[in-house]
Design an enzyme around this catalytic site. Structure first.
Site, PDB file in Angstrom:
ATOM      1  N   GLY A  45       0.851  -1.043   0.043  1.00 48.59           N
ATOM      2  CA  GLY A  45      -0.003   0.070   0.101  1.00 48.59           C
ATOM      3  C   GLY A  45       0.930   1.168  -0.028  1.00 48.59           C
ATOM      4  O   GLY A  45       1.962   1.223   0.429  1.00 48.59           O
ATOM      5  N   GLN A  50       3.216   9.853   1.339  1.00 48.78           N
ATOM      6  CA  GLN A  50       4.468   9.115   1.432  1.00 48.78           C
ATOM      7  C   GLN A  50       5.252   9.525   0.047  1.00 48.78           C
ATOM      8  O   GLN A  50       6.523   9.079   0.020  1.00 48.78           O
ATOM      9  CB  GLN A  50       4.177   7.590   1.235  1.00 48.78           C
ATOM     10  CG  GLN A  50       3.571   7.311   2.779  1.00 48.78           C
ATOM     11  CD  GLN A  50       3.498   5.852   2.636  1.00 48.78           C
ATOM     12  OE1 GLN A  50       2.440   5.010   2.045  1.00 48.78           O
ATOM     13  NE2 GLN A  50       4.256   4.947   3.138  1.00 48.78           N
ATOM     14  N   CYS A  98       5.985   0.000   7.120  1.00 46.61           N
ATOM     15  CA  CYS A  98       5.792   1.033   6.456  1.00 46.61           C
ATOM     16  C   CYS A  98       6.878   1.645   5.731  1.00 46.61           C
ATOM     17  O   CYS A  98       8.164   1.652   6.153  1.00 46.61           O
ATOM     18  CB  CYS A  98       5.155   2.273   7.355  1.00 46.61           C
ATOM     19  SG  CYS A  98       4.882   3.439   6.264  1.00 46.61           S
ATOM     20  N   LEU A  99       6.864   1.791   4.331  1.00 44.62           N
ATOM     21  CA  LEU A  99       7.751   2.024   3.418  1.00 44.62           C
ATOM     22  C   LEU A  99       8.371   3.539   3.948  1.00 44.62           C
ATOM     23  O   LEU A  99       9.671   3.905   3.727  1.00 44.62           O
ATOM     24  CB  LEU A  99       7.291   2.370   2.045  1.00 44.62           C
ATOM     25  CG  LEU A  99       6.951   0.834   1.206  1.00 44.62           C
ATOM     26  CD1 LEU A  99       6.104   1.307  -0.031  1.00 44.62           C
ATOM     27  CD2 LEU A  99       7.831  -0.074   1.328  1.00 44.62           C
ATOM     28  N   HIS A 140      -4.113   1.056   7.547  1.00 44.70           N
ATOM     29  CA  HIS A 140      -2.961   1.669   7.709  1.00 44.70           C
ATOM     30  C   HIS A 140      -2.840   2.880   6.654  1.00 44.70           C
ATOM     31  O   HIS A 140      -2.147   4.056   7.076  1.00 44.70           O
ATOM     32  CB  HIS A 140      -1.915   0.704   7.213  1.00 44.70           C
ATOM     33  CG  HIS A 140      -0.369   1.083   7.227  1.00 44.70           C
ATOM     34  ND1 HIS A 140       0.657   0.488   8.127  1.00 44.70           N
ATOM     35  CD2 HIS A 140       0.153   1.932   6.426  1.00 44.70           C
ATOM     36  CE1 HIS A 140       1.796   1.284   7.778  1.00 44.70           C
ATOM     37  NE2 HIS A 140       1.482   1.955   6.768  1.00 44.70           N
ATOM     38  N   GLU A 141      -3.306   2.818   5.446  1.00 43.23           N
ATOM     39  CA  GLU A 141      -3.047   3.539   4.595  1.00 43.23           C
ATOM     40  C   GLU A 141      -3.910   4.889   4.867  1.00 43.23           C
ATOM     41  O   GLU A 141      -3.431   5.938   4.613  1.00 43.23           O
ATOM     42  CB  GLU A 141      -3.337   3.337   3.048  1.00 43.23           C
ATOM     43  CG  GLU A 141      -2.381   1.997   2.415  1.00 43.23           C
ATOM     44  CD  GLU A 141      -0.832   2.530   2.846  1.00 43.23           C
ATOM     45  OE1 GLU A 141      -0.526   3.585   2.649  1.00 43.23           O
ATOM     46  OE2 GLU A 141      -0.156   1.451   3.179  1.00 43.23           O
ATOM     47  N   HIS A 144      -2.454   7.405   7.007  1.00 43.45           N
ATOM     48  CA  HIS A 144      -1.423   8.314   6.608  1.00 43.45           C
ATOM     49  C   HIS A 144      -2.107   9.736   6.012  1.00 43.45           C
ATOM     50  O   HIS A 144      -1.420  10.957   5.952  1.00 43.45           O
ATOM     51  CB  HIS A 144      -0.799   7.635   5.382  1.00 43.45           C
ATOM     52  CG  HIS A 144       0.211   6.809   5.507  1.00 43.45           C
ATOM     53  ND1 HIS A 144       1.420   7.410   6.182  1.00 43.45           N
ATOM     54  CD2 HIS A 144       0.528   5.461   5.223  1.00 43.45           C
ATOM     55  CE1 HIS A 144       2.325   6.327   6.361  1.00 43.45           C
ATOM     56  NE2 HIS A 144       1.664   5.133   5.708  1.00 43.45           N
TER      57      HIS A 144
HETATM   58 NI    NI Z   1       2.578   3.472   5.763  1.00 50.55          NI
END
Ligand code: NI
Length: 184
Positions: A45, A50, A98-99, A140-141, A144
């Site tokens: 995701g 991000q 998480c990236l 999660h997304e 953000h």
């Molecule tokens: Ni993330």
């Protein structure tokens, strides 16, 4: 085009993102680039903040797991201006990463099911229940978009234990296999 990943410490990750308006120029191109970036970084995701954009938009790609999970074949979804309208009382704990927080993986407790209202890439409205793994990725997304990250869900002890790693991240001391935007 691969977009550089914004890492913990970048202010855009802590902002409440703006609603996306229909007719936003080059939106499809951005979504395409986000899918390309996500695929390359081997994540499931990716939210617009991000990649440095304060927009209420995220994508999910579970197709990359389809070798082991055939039910995810072709599972590529775009969520614009999403809203979680209902969530199950039942919660489950599962490991997340998480990236934007490379090298940290922690268990996070979240509702097992969520009802999500969202627009797809064509601005068609959907209201749909998601369960289990997809529900987790979506929550999660979606966090953000409100300037929240998975580490915010951890207890004080876990947070304390991660503190030095997080501080190091803000000073660009971390390793990631994908292109990152340096913190200032
Ligand atoms: Ni993330």
């Amino acid at each position: 085009m691969i977009l550089p990943m914004y890492i913990f410490g970048q202010p855009v990750l802590r902002k409440v993102a703006e609603e996306v308006e229909e007719g936003t120029p080059k939106l499809k191109e951005l979504i395409q680039n986000m899918f390309e970036t996500l695929r390359k970084s081997e994540g499931v995701g990716l939210a617009a903040p991000q990649v440095g954009l304060s927009m209420r938009l995220f994508i999910v790609d579970l197709d990359c797991l389809s070798e082991d999970h055939p039910e995810y074949k072709g599972y590529l979804k775009t969520f614009i201006n999403p809203e979680i309208v209902e969530e199950s009382e039942e919660e489950v704990s599962y490991e997340e990463g998480c990236l934007s927080v490379p090298g940290i993986h922690e268990n996070v407790k979240r509702p097992k099911r969520v009802l999500v209202n969202y627009l797809d890439e064509d601005f068609k409205e959907h209201e749909e229940w998601f369960d289990d793994f997809p529900a987790r990725v979506i929550q999660h997304e979606n966090d953000h978009l409100d300037g929240k990250m998975f580490i915010d869900h951890l207890g004080p002890l876990r947070k304390q234990m991660l503190k030095s790693k997080l501080v190091a991240m803000t000073k660009n001391k971390f390793s990631a296999s994908y292109k990152c935007k340096p913190n200032k």
